[in-house]
Write an enzyme that holds these catalytic residues in place. Structure first.
Site, mmCIF file in Angstrom:
data_model
loop_
_atom_site.group_PDB
_atom_site.id
_atom_site.type_symbol
_atom_site.label_atom_id
_atom_site.label_comp_id
_atom_site.label_asym_id
_atom_site.label_seq_id
_atom_site.Cartn_x
_atom_site.Cartn_y
_atom_site.Cartn_z
ATOM 1 N N TYR A 158 42.266 27.474 31.514
ATOM 2 C CA TYR A 158 43.236 28.057 32.451
ATOM 3 C C TYR A 158 44.276 28.800 31.646
ATOM 4 O O TYR A 158 44.772 28.297 30.634
ATOM 5 C CB TYR A 158 43.926 26.969 33.294
ATOM 6 C CG TYR A 158 43.504 27.058 34.731
ATOM 7 C CD1 TYR A 158 43.777 28.220 35.460
ATOM 8 C CD2 TYR A 158 42.819 26.031 35.364
ATOM 9 C CE1 TYR A 158 43.378 28.346 36.779
ATOM 10 C CE2 TYR A 158 42.411 26.154 36.675
ATOM 11 C CZ TYR A 158 42.691 27.306 37.388
ATOM 12 O OH TYR A 158 42.293 27.441 38.677
ATOM 13 N N ASP A 215 41.413 55.656 41.589
ATOM 14 C CA ASP A 215 40.434 54.566 41.509
ATOM 15 C C ASP A 215 39.182 55.168 40.882
ATOM 16 O O ASP A 215 38.425 55.875 41.547
ATOM 17 C CB ASP A 215 40.166 54.037 42.926
ATOM 18 C CG ASP A 215 39.085 52.967 42.953
ATOM 19 O OD1 ASP A 215 38.363 52.816 41.948
ATOM 20 O OD2 ASP A 215 38.956 52.298 43.989
ATOM 21 N N LYS A 238 30.218 49.272 36.524
ATOM 22 C CA LYS A 238 29.368 50.377 37.004
ATOM 23 C C LYS A 238 28.967 51.231 35.795
ATOM 24 O O LYS A 238 28.257 50.726 34.931
ATOM 25 C CB LYS A 238 30.121 51.155 38.084
ATOM 26 C CG LYS A 238 30.454 50.282 39.308
ATOM 27 C CD LYS A 238 31.055 51.078 40.436
ATOM 28 C CE LYS A 238 31.278 50.232 41.669
ATOM 29 N NZ LYS A 238 32.597 49.575 41.714
HETATM 30 N N1 DSN Z 1 30.371 48.473 46.318
HETATM 31 C C1 DSN Z 1 30.739 49.555 45.437
HETATM 32 C C2 DSN Z 1 29.794 50.676 45.530
HETATM 33 O O1 DSN Z 1 28.623 50.440 45.767
HETATM 34 O O2 DSN Z 1 30.190 51.809 45.352
HETATM 35 C C3 DSN Z 1 32.121 49.996 45.644
HETATM 36 O O3 DSN Z 1 32.944 48.891 45.660
#
Ligand code: DSN
Length: 415
Positions: free
Chosen positions: A54, A200, A229
């Protein structure tokens, strides 16, 4: 592959699901634009004993003892992220994209304040003001759109709306938008109306880190991104801002929105940032974009309509109605052929969100497997053949097998 020795012997039930998912990922073509495959090192970092700790607070100022090592790890993540994005201040604790965006709003504006964001069905994100999301419930969102003719954000119209509505914050950066974003113009409009500028960059962060797309971090007030991503790290997010906002952003994340950070994930974020700083990552990001361009061109050659007519990044939204399908049906048909995609609205979609008209395709994951233009051309052919033979189980089965053969030739790094 990691050994999973203990998991498999102690809990065969859960391990069996993990195994099935490993097989599915190995054998299927992943064209979901927001997904990717982490490296073995990132995966190992997520499985470390750091999960036992923690560490509410920040390096040097924790509310629990025994955080010397955790401080070290968080500082490595912060320093690497600063370098990657030329950021003055970074908070690497947000648990994921929506919580990060919640913390940004919490740090800069008050409930009821006016915010300008892109409509979800025009490529924006739920947390950019959709009425069923906390953002749309707590804040007074006004939405801008893309032009139907061009599929692109029209900065003159954004300026017009901003001058009329006088928002406290303007949000740019999207989930289903395939073009470069005019960050400086957004910043100029925000300055003109006295609004905070918020980017974003969850989708394009890896491409920005590689220096291949424009970077809003040095000019915007605040920027959020997920890590998993195009940036190819663990699930999670971070917030970058100018030094003058450091305190308010940190307070908004903790104690404002979150308790203890997930320290094993912080370690994995640090590892992913280390990878993204290497020259090989730039080559990877270049290939992601080249693959997306090839895929878009193949679809155009086959007569498909792409929102905005092409792509500058890693994704594209393709209108499926010309093939007599909606996006949901296309997703289901492609699934039968071993190809994963996500349905998507197209601007001013006449169809409802559960059955929108489009499909979003992206190339980050298949590029991590090492696929290049020759494979992309074959993938486009399979997509088209599957969609044109949507009821022919035999053809779909044959494509699935061919897809699997290609996938097995390009193993996922961590499996
Ligand atoms: N779920 C994501 C996407 O597929 O673009 C965005 O949060």
């Amino acid at each position: 592959m990691l050994s999973y020795k203990n998991l498999s012997s102690q809990d065969p039930e859960v391990f069996s699901s993990v195994e099935k998912e490993m097989k599915r990922q190995s054998e299927e073509m992943e064209l979901i634009a927001s997904e990717n495959y982490v490296s073995k090192a990132v995966l190992e970092a997520m499985g470390t004993v750091l999960t036992n700790k923690y560490s509410e607070g920040y390096p040097g100022h924790r509310y629990y003892g025994g955080n010397q090592v955790i401080d070290e790890v968080e500082n490595i993540a912060i320093e690497r992220a600063k370098k990657l994005f030329s950021a003055e201040h970074v908070n690497v604790q947000p648990l994921s994209g929506s919580p990060a965006n919640a913390a940004v709003y919490f740090a800069f504006i008050k409930p009821g304040d006016k915010v300008l964001g892109l409509r979800l069905d025009h490529g924006g994100h739920l947390s950019h003001g959709h009425p069923i999301n906390f953002s749309g419930m707590l804040y007074n969102f006004v939405q801008y759109e893309v032009d139907i003719d061009t599929g692109r954000v029209n900065m003159e119209k954004v300026r017009e709306i901003a001058l009329r509505e006088k928002p406290k914050m303007i949000v740019a950066g999207y989930s289903a938008y395939s073009r470069e974003i005019e960050w400086q113009k957004f910043k100029d409009i925000a300055d003109e109306v006295g609004a905070y500028s918020f980017a974003d960059i969850a989708h394009t962060a890896g491409l920005i880190a590689a220096g291949l797309m424009n970077n809003p971090v040095p000019i915007f007030d605040v920027v959020s991104t997920t890590i998993h991503k195009t940036l190819r790290g663990p699930r999670g997010a971070m917030i970058m801002c100018q030094e003058k906002y450091a305190k308010q952003v940190d307070r908004a994340v903790f104690p404002g929105m979150q308790g203890g950070p997930h320290d094993h994930i912080q370690a994995a974020k640090a590892v992913a940032f280390g990878e993204a700083l290497k020259p090989e990552f730039k080559e990877y990001a270049k290939q992601v974009m080249a693959n997306a361009k090839t895929l878009a061109q193949e679809f155009l050659n086959m007569g498909y309509k792409i929102v905005s007519g092409g792509t500058d990044n890693h994704l594209m939204v393709v209108d499926m109605t010309s093939k007599g399908l909606n996006g949901r049906e296309a997703e289901d048909v492609l699934n039968k052929a071993g190809i994963s995609v996500s349905r998507s609205t197209i601007p001013n979609d006449p169809n409802p969100p559960m059955k929108p008209s489009g499909v979003r395709f992206g190339t980050p994951a298949i590029t991590t497997r090492g696929m290049k233009e020759a494979e992309i051309k074959q993938i486009a052919k399979w997509v088209n053949e599957a969609l044109e033979n949507k009821k022919n189980e035999e053809i779909l089965g044959r494509i699935k097998k061919e897809v699997k053969d290609m996938c097995l030739d390009f193993p996922i790094p961590s499996i």
